[in-house]
Scaffold this motif. Structure first.
Motif, PDB file in Angstrom:
ATOM      1  N   ARG A  26       0.774  -1.304  -0.084  1.00  0.00           N
ATOM      2  CA  ARG A  26       0.002  -0.016  -0.019  1.00  0.00           C
ATOM      3  C   ARG A  26       0.919   1.185  -0.134  1.00  0.00           C
ATOM      4  NH1 ARG A  26      -5.369  -1.500   0.399  1.00  0.00           N
ATOM      5  NH2 ARG A  26      -5.756  -3.416   1.322  1.00  0.00           N
ATOM      6  N   ARG A  27       1.907   1.061   0.492  1.00  0.00           N
ATOM      7  CA  ARG A  27       3.054   2.460   0.625  1.00  0.00           C
ATOM      8  C   ARG A  27       3.450   2.557  -0.662  1.00  0.00           C
ATOM      9  NH1 ARG A  27       8.293   3.322   1.247  1.00  0.00           N
ATOM     10  NH2 ARG A  27       8.874   1.095   1.830  1.00  0.00           N
ATOM     11  N   LEU A  28       3.865   1.475  -1.570  1.00  0.00           N
ATOM     12  CA  LEU A  28       4.361   1.696  -2.796  1.00  0.00           C
ATOM     13  C   LEU A  28       3.257   2.106  -3.767  1.00  0.00           C
ATOM     14  CD1 LEU A  28       6.169  -1.835  -3.007  1.00  0.00           C
ATOM     15  CD2 LEU A  28       7.496   0.516  -3.078  1.00  0.00           C
ATOM     16  N   LEU A  29       2.137   1.806  -3.367  1.00  0.00           N
ATOM     17  CA  LEU A  29       1.152   2.013  -4.625  1.00  0.00           C
ATOM     18  C   LEU A  29       0.686   3.612  -4.118  1.00  0.00           C
ATOM     19  CD1 LEU A  29      -1.330  -0.837  -4.144  1.00  0.00           C
ATOM     20  CD2 LEU A  29      -0.084  -0.056  -6.466  1.00  0.00           C
ATOM     21  N   GLY A  30       0.806   4.000  -2.889  1.00  0.00           N
ATOM     22  CA  GLY A  30       0.656   5.296  -2.526  1.00  0.00           C
ATOM     23  C   GLY A  30       1.302   6.489  -3.310  1.00  0.00           C
ATOM     24  N   ARG A  31       2.856   5.795  -3.191  1.00  0.00           N
ATOM     25  CA  ARG A  31       3.730   6.964  -3.864  1.00  0.00           C
ATOM     26  C   ARG A  31       3.434   6.918  -5.364  1.00  0.00           C
ATOM     27  NH1 ARG A  31       8.678   8.181  -1.311  1.00  0.00           N
ATOM     28  NH2 ARG A  31       9.147   8.787  -3.450  1.00  0.00           N
ATOM     29  N   ALA A  32       3.204   5.596  -5.863  1.00  0.00           N
ATOM     30  CA  ALA A  32       3.017   5.727  -7.435  1.00  0.00           C
ATOM     31  C   ALA A  32       1.509   6.429  -7.710  1.00  0.00           C
ATOM     32  CB  ALA A  32       2.874   4.232  -7.821  1.00  0.00           C
ATOM     33  N   LEU A  33       0.732   6.224  -7.044  1.00  0.00           N
ATOM     34  CA  LEU A  33      -0.743   6.965  -7.546  1.00  0.00           C
ATOM     35  C   LEU A  33      -0.727   8.336  -6.675  1.00  0.00           C
ATOM     36  CD1 LEU A  33      -2.645   3.732  -7.150  1.00  0.00           C
ATOM     37  CD2 LEU A  33      -1.775   4.564  -9.271  1.00  0.00           C
TER      38      LEU A  33
END
Length: 245
Positions: A26-33
């Motif tokens: 979720r942290r990776l997705l948060g940075r990507a989106l």
């Protein structure tokens, strides 16, 4: 026993098919989106665990996933409907290498699926073909934490150390803007879940024709991990943007 069925059962309690905690995903997705209204694509999505988390946490995002596993895609569709995000998810049952679209994507994912494209750089080339200008790629692949034995190379394939892996990516025209190296705990959680879920299913379904094969597959995998690549094989997930056009 069908390899895809093994994978589906083994990932029952760890739907992310890589050694990553859910909080890290979720942290990776948060940075990507960063905008919250991106179009995202997962090449080799399996049960679409990454896409489901992205859609659930970002109501303006739309997603497409590509995979050859009919059973995995059906499960993804059911879970998307249960989460109320089915109208924002499109699934394609086909080879990810043959996928074509007229509209580029803001984020392209391929985590743990580099083998399907013949390696890390070919995976990035495939992702780039679908990437919008200014977009990002989230890719995950293995590397050697320690010098491998010839048997490990035969088992897992040709990889490099972390520094060399990143150097190759940068030389290919990409800039890492975020990365996560899976910890020993993440690896252990993943492997115990993988082998345990498969073993548990076999013990709970003694009458199933695949029960014996599932138990054997779990035992072989557990031995390869504990006696082979535990502490030697690593996994890195990188958020990348293009350095050059």
């Amino acid at each position: 026993m069908d390899r895809r069925r093994i994978s589906r059962i083994a990932h029952t309690h760890h739907p992310i098919a890589a050694p990553l905690d859910d909080a890290v995903v979720r942290r990776l997705l948060g940075r990507a989106l960063r905008r919250g209204d991106e179009r995202i694509l997962d090449l080799g999505c399996g049960e679409a665990a990454w896409l489901l988390r992205a859609l659930d946490g970002h109501p303006g995002v739309t997603a497409e996933g590509v995979d050859l596993d009919t059973g995995a895609l059906r499960k993804a569709a059911r879970e998307a409907a249960a989460l109320g995000v089915g109208d924002r998810l499109t699934l394609h049952e086909q080879d990810a290498g043959d996928f074509a679209t007229k509209r580029p994507f803001d984020l392209v994912l391929s985590v743990g699926a580099a083998h399907a494209f013949g390696g890390l750089l070919p995976t990035l080339a495939a992702a780039r073909a679908h990437l919008a200008t200014g977009g990002a790629v989230l890719v995950g692949d293995g590397f050697w934490e320690r010098e491998p034995t010839p048997d490990l190379v035969d088992m897992l394939g040709e990889y490099e150390d972390l520094a060399s892996t990143v150097d190759r990516i940068v030389a290919d025209g990409w800039t890492p803007v975020l990365a996560h190296v899976s910890t020993v705990r993440e690896w252990d959680d993943y492997e115990w879940s993988w082998t345990g879920s498969l073993s548990e299913w076999a013990l709970d379904h003694p009458g199933d024709p695949d029960s014996g094969a599932a138990l054997e597959a779990a035992a072989v995998h557990r031995a390869e991990w504990l006696h082979g690549y535990r502490g030697r094989f690593g996994f890195v997930t990188l958020l990348l943007r293009r350095t050059t056009s």
